[in-house]
Design a protein around this motif. Structure first.
Motif, short mmCIF file in Angstrom:
data_model
loop_
_atom_site.label_atom_id
_atom_site.label_comp_id
_atom_site.label_asym_id
_atom_site.label_seq_id
_atom_site.Cartn_x
_atom_site.Cartn_y
_atom_site.Cartn_z
N ASP A 175 2.25 -1.03 -11.29
CA ASP A 175 3.01 -1.73 -12.33
C ASP A 175 2.73 -1.16 -13.73
N ASN A 176 2.42 0.12 -13.80
CA ASN A 176 2.15 0.77 -15.08
C ASN A 176 2.94 2.08 -15.12
N ILE A 177 3.98 2.13 -15.94
CA ILE A 177 4.81 3.34 -15.99
C ILE A 177 4.14 4.47 -16.74
N ASN A 178 2.97 4.22 -17.31
CA ASN A 178 2.26 5.27 -18.03
C ASN A 178 1.29 6.05 -17.13
N THR A 179 1.10 5.57 -15.90
CA THR A 179 0.34 6.34 -14.93
C THR A 179 1.33 6.99 -13.96
N PHE A 180 0.86 7.98 -13.22
CA PHE A 180 1.81 8.67 -12.34
C PHE A 180 1.10 9.29 -11.15
N TRP A 181 1.88 9.46 -10.09
CA TRP A 181 1.43 10.23 -8.93
C TRP A 181 1.86 11.68 -9.12
N HIS A 182 1.04 12.61 -8.62
CA HIS A 182 1.37 14.03 -8.73
C HIS A 182 0.98 14.71 -7.42
N SER A 183 1.85 15.56 -6.89
CA SER A 183 1.48 16.35 -5.71
C SER A 183 0.50 17.44 -6.13
N THR A 184 -0.20 18.01 -5.17
CA THR A 184 -1.25 19.00 -5.45
C THR A 184 -0.67 20.25 -6.10
N GLY A 219 -2.31 10.98 -10.50
CA GLY A 219 -2.33 11.88 -9.35
C GLY A 219 -2.39 11.19 -8.01
N ARG A 220 -2.84 9.93 -7.97
CA ARG A 220 -3.08 9.24 -6.71
C ARG A 220 -1.87 8.42 -6.27
N ALA A 221 -1.87 8.03 -5.00
CA ALA A 221 -0.77 7.22 -4.46
C ALA A 221 -0.68 5.87 -5.14
N ILE A 222 -1.84 5.25 -5.45
CA ILE A 222 -1.84 3.92 -6.04
C ILE A 222 -1.14 3.89 -7.38
N SER A 223 -1.06 5.04 -8.05
CA SER A 223 -0.41 5.09 -9.37
C SER A 223 1.09 4.82 -9.28
N THR A 246 0.86 -1.18 0.00
CA THR A 246 0.00 0.00 0.00
C THR A 246 0.90 1.23 0.00
N ALA A 247 0.35 2.34 -0.49
CA ALA A 247 1.14 3.56 -0.60
C ALA A 247 0.42 4.74 0.03
N SER A 283 -4.87 23.63 -6.16
CA SER A 283 -5.62 24.26 -5.07
C SER A 283 -5.15 25.70 -4.87
N GLY A 284 -5.83 26.42 -4.03
CA GLY A 284 -5.41 27.78 -3.73
C GLY A 284 -4.27 27.83 -2.75
N ASN A 285 -3.92 26.72 -2.18
CA ASN A 285 -2.84 26.67 -1.18
C ASN A 285 -2.00 25.42 -1.42
N ASN A 286 -1.28 25.41 -2.55
CA ASN A 286 -0.53 24.22 -2.95
C ASN A 286 0.65 23.96 -2.01
N PRO A 287 0.85 22.70 -1.59
CA PRO A 287 2.01 22.38 -0.76
C PRO A 287 3.31 22.53 -1.55
N VAL A 288 4.38 22.86 -0.86
CA VAL A 288 5.69 23.04 -1.49
C VAL A 288 6.65 21.98 -0.96
N PHE A 289 7.85 21.97 -1.49
CA PHE A 289 8.86 21.02 -1.04
C PHE A 289 9.17 21.23 0.44
N PRO A 290 9.44 20.11 1.14
CA PRO A 290 9.59 18.75 0.65
C PRO A 290 8.24 18.04 0.47
N HIS A 291 8.21 17.12 -0.51
CA HIS A 291 7.10 16.19 -0.72
C HIS A 291 7.60 14.79 -0.37
N TRP A 292 6.68 13.85 -0.20
CA TRP A 292 7.11 12.50 0.12
C TRP A 292 6.05 11.48 -0.29
N PHE A 293 6.49 10.24 -0.42
CA PHE A 293 5.57 9.11 -0.51
C PHE A 293 6.18 7.95 0.27
N SER A 294 5.35 7.09 0.82
CA SER A 294 5.82 5.94 1.60
C SER A 294 5.12 4.67 1.13
#
Length: 466
Positions: A348-357, A340-344, A325-326, A360-371
């Motif tokens: 096992d599909n390199i054509n899909t991707f995760w993207h940070s927000t 855009g989602r964690a599951i991406s 799980t991610a 929105s009107g208040n986009n998060p900035v670096f650092p970003h992370w996934f676990s």
């Protein structure tokens, strides 16, 4: 002999200024020195003898040495008395041109009384002094012995007592069921080293003896100490075992500036094989064909001393993701249903991707992370990532690899690694780590590829282990 004893910094020198009370006739003043006031002085060198002083040395081997000053011609003898074990003891002195040696029985403070006598037995008044006796040299050496860890062994340093006598220093211990000894003979102090002790985690029991040949006396003590770490063992935390296509690799960093020999034994296609690099003081990578399969390896590393250490490890293949799980620091919902989602990250599909927000009107900035939660504890030896296939303008450049066994307390195992977000075509970028047991791995993304971009993305993540 006197000079050498006074040179030794540890010898206690008591300079006793004798105080006499003169209340009788002038003749007595000629026989006995006049009153002179003074105090005890600790000195490095003997002062010039005066009619009113004595030099008293507490020497090794429980000996009190009294050195007499110039004495009046009317003085014929002296009596030195002291208490020991509840008994009054006395020493008769009729020669003042040599030291009077008084052996005592204990290590203690002794009180002495000195009285001079003329030929007709006229006595001076009593003059008293105290002195602390000293141990036998053998006892002093074992008491003041310094024990320290050295590379692959233990060092014993025995102090010098500044004498010309020969001492025998013996250190005994048991190794592999065999009793062993290391011996040194010298005049004065000595350094004895026990080498060939490979396991720095196990304390060794030592029996230490110091023998004084001249007086046939032996002092014995015991000491337990762990040996110091052999230098080549310091390389072990740098060894990494990883797969690149069909090839297994063992990589290490040599930062001890000493040559080592590394041998890898492995099996491929049921056949036992070996690869060796000898006497190298460089950082190296040993590569060998393993047909892309999970492969156990036996790695032996040998230091300059000729001692070896064997480690069993595994060249691991890519782990299946079915139980994974991610979680991610943020999600972008405007990238389409599959993106855009964690599951991406683990579909096992390199054509899909995760993207940070980013929308929105208040986009998060670096650092970003996934676990990633592997679902159970694994031995992790390598991770891999591939960039988003249809975007080279954003992405990230720098990241850390962190691990955890509970998903909340994280430890960094690699820091400030570089990821190329604009390679063309997009390709897997793999990163080997020192094998570690963990259930969770987190990629902490700390810097963008383009400094003005505040969001990031990634196509797929993979891990190698078992």
């Amino acid at each position: 002999m006197i000079k050498s004893k006074l040179k030794e910094s540890n010898v206690l020198v008591l300079l006793i200024l004798m105080v006499f009370s003169i209340t009788s006739c002038k003749e007595e003043a000629l026989i006995f020195p006049p009153i002179q006031q003074g105090e005890a002085i600790v000195a490095e060198a003997r002062p010039a003898a005066r009619p009113s002083n004595l030099t008293v040395i507490s020497a090794f081997n429980k000996q009190i040495e009294i050195y007499w000053p110039q004495i009046s011609d009317r003085v014929r003898r002296a009596m030195v008395t002291y208490q020991e074990a509840g008994q009054l003891k006395s020493v008769h002195v009729d020669s003042f041109d040599k030291a009077t040696i008084i052996p005592v029985q204990e290590i203690a403070t002794y009180s002495f009384d000195v009285v001079y006598y003329t030929e007709d037995n006229t006595a001076s008044k009593v003059t008293s002094f105290q002195v602390q006796s000293r141990p036998f040299e053998t006892d002093f050496k074992v008491q003041q012995m310094i024990v320290s860890e050295i590379e692959g062994g233990v060092r014993f340093v025995f102090p010098d007592t500044d004498t010309d006598k020969e001492f025998v220093y013996t250190v005994g211990y048991t190794m592999d069921g065999e009793e062993r000894t290391v011996e040194s003979r010298s005049r004065g102090g000595a350094t004895v080293e026990v080498a060939g002790l490979l396991d720095e985690t196990v304390a060794v029991d030592f029996a230490i003896q110091v023998a004084d040949i001249a007086i046939d006396r032996i002092a014995i003590t015991k000491k337990s100490s762990k040996p110091g770490v052999l230098q080549f063992k310091r390389l072990l935390p740098s060894f990494k075992y990883y797969l690149r296509g069909q090839t297994g690799n063992v990589q290490w960093t040599n930062d001890i500036n000493e040559p080592v020999t590394v041998k890898i034994d492995y099996i491929v296609g049921g056949e036992e094989r070996s690869i060796v690099v000898e006497n190298t003081d460089r950082s190296e990578v040993l590569s060998f064909h393993v047909a892309g399969e999970m492969t156990p390896v036996k790695m032996s590393i040998t230091g300059k001393e000729g001692y070896s250490l064997v480690v069993q490890e595994t060249i691991a293949t890519e782990m299946p993701k079915s139980a994974w799980t991610a979680q991610v620091s943020s999600v972008e919902t405007a990238e389409g249903a599959a993106n855009g989602r964690a599951i991406s990250l683990i579909d096992d599909n390199i054509n899909t991707f995760w993207h940070s927000t980013w929308s929105s009107g208040n986009n998060p900035v670096f650092p970003h992370w996934f676990s990633i939660d592997f679902g159970s504890e694994k031995v992790l030896s390598q991770i891999g990532m591939i960039r988003r296939h249809n975007n080279t303008g954003g992405g990230f450049s720098t990241f850390h690899i962190e691990i955890s066994n509970n998903g909340s307390d994280w430890i960094a195992v690699e820091q400030n690694l570089t990821f190329i977000s604009n390679d063309s075509p997009a390709a897997w970028q793999d990163y080997a780590i020192v094998p570690v047991k963990t259930r969770f791995v987190r990629i902490m993304i700390v810097a963008p590829r383009v400094s003005t971009v505040t969001n990031t993305h990634l196509a797929e993540f993979r891990a190698f282990g078992y």
